[in-house]
Design a protein around this motif. Structure first.
Motif, mmCIF file in Angstrom:
data_model
loop_
_atom_site.group_PDB
_atom_site.id
_atom_site.type_symbol
_atom_site.label_atom_id
_atom_site.label_comp_id
_atom_site.label_asym_id
_atom_site.label_seq_id
_atom_site.Cartn_x
_atom_site.Cartn_y
_atom_site.Cartn_z
ATOM 1 N N CYS A 84 4.338 -90.017 1.313
ATOM 2 C CA CYS A 84 3.561 -90.802 0.358
ATOM 3 C C CYS A 84 4.547 -91.360 -0.663
ATOM 4 N N TRP A 122 -2.495 -83.520 -1.716
ATOM 5 C CA TRP A 122 -2.920 -84.048 -0.431
ATOM 6 C C TRP A 122 -4.348 -83.569 -0.167
ATOM 7 N N ARG A 126 -14.420 -85.137 1.328
ATOM 8 C CA ARG A 126 -12.972 -85.031 1.180
ATOM 9 C C ARG A 126 -12.632 -83.625 0.707
ATOM 10 N N THR A 179 -1.240 -79.061 -3.144
ATOM 11 C CA THR A 179 -0.754 -79.805 -4.284
ATOM 12 C C THR A 179 0.597 -79.267 -4.726
ATOM 13 N N TYR A 208 -5.063 -88.248 2.564
ATOM 14 C CA TYR A 208 -4.812 -89.027 1.362
ATOM 15 C C TYR A 208 -3.861 -88.282 0.433
ATOM 16 N N CYS A 209 -2.970 -89.003 -0.189
ATOM 17 C CA CYS A 209 -2.242 -88.403 -1.290
ATOM 18 C C CYS A 209 -2.835 -88.923 -2.590
ATOM 19 N N ALA A 210 -2.660 -88.146 -3.630
ATOM 20 C CA ALA A 210 -3.268 -88.468 -4.907
ATOM 21 C C ALA A 210 -2.388 -87.950 -6.034
ATOM 22 N N VAL A 222 -10.805 -82.785 -6.670
ATOM 23 C CA VAL A 222 -10.742 -84.240 -6.496
ATOM 24 C C VAL A 222 -10.844 -84.973 -7.827
ATOM 25 N N PHE A 243 -7.747 -85.992 -10.057
ATOM 26 C CA PHE A 243 -6.755 -86.964 -9.591
ATOM 27 C C PHE A 243 -7.211 -88.380 -9.908
ATOM 28 N N SER A 265 -5.254 -91.355 -9.252
ATOM 29 C CA SER A 265 -4.744 -92.399 -8.366
ATOM 30 C C SER A 265 -4.737 -91.885 -6.941
ATOM 31 N N TRP A 266 -5.134 -92.766 -6.008
ATOM 32 C CA TRP A 266 -5.258 -92.395 -4.604
ATOM 33 C C TRP A 266 -4.607 -93.436 -3.713
ATOM 34 N N GLY A 325 -4.803 -93.797 2.572
ATOM 35 C CA GLY A 325 -5.006 -92.817 3.633
ATOM 36 C C GLY A 325 -4.267 -93.153 4.912
#
Length: 124
Positions: free
Chosen positions: A22, A36, A45, A50, A95-97, A108, A111, A113-114, A117
């Protein structure tokens, strides 16, 4: 805000390994904890793991412990998810965030910013 772009997904057989990357834009990458998450079709999700700002502390979901490893390279503005011994139930969009946190957030909502995917499919 930081812009995140995931890569490295694909189709693999059970027992195989994958490494997701990422890449982040912006000069403040080192101030964010990175996480993640994954989402399977029809499911919510879910947290995978992390890593703290410094990279010294990580936290994993029970399903990921012992098989997944998160690392980051602050000089390259990149976070990685090494996944070993993959199972069919690991299939999903990963997804990374980024979270403006000094710890290792797992929710979730923490976080801000995302990424878009990357698909991981584990199938024989």
């Amino acid at each position: 805000q930081v812009h995140l772009v995931e890569s490295g997904g694909g189709l693999v057989q059970p027992g195989a390994s994958l490494r997701l990357s990422c890449a982040a834009s912006g000069s403040t990458f080192s101030t964010y904890a990175l996480g993640w998450f994954r989402q399977a079709p029809g499911k919510a999700r879910e947290f995978v793991g992390t890593i703290s700002r410094s990279g010294f502390t990580t936290s994993y979901a029970r399903s990921a412990q012992g098989r997944f490893d998160i690392s980051r390279d602050n000089a390259k503005n990149t976070v990685y998810l090494q996944m070993d011994n993959l199972r069919s139930e690991d299939t999903g969009v990963y997804y990374c965030a980024a979270a403006n946190s000094s710890g290792t957030p797992i929710d979730v909502v923490e976080f801000s910013s995302w990424g878009q995917g990357t698909q991981v499919t584990v199938s024989s």
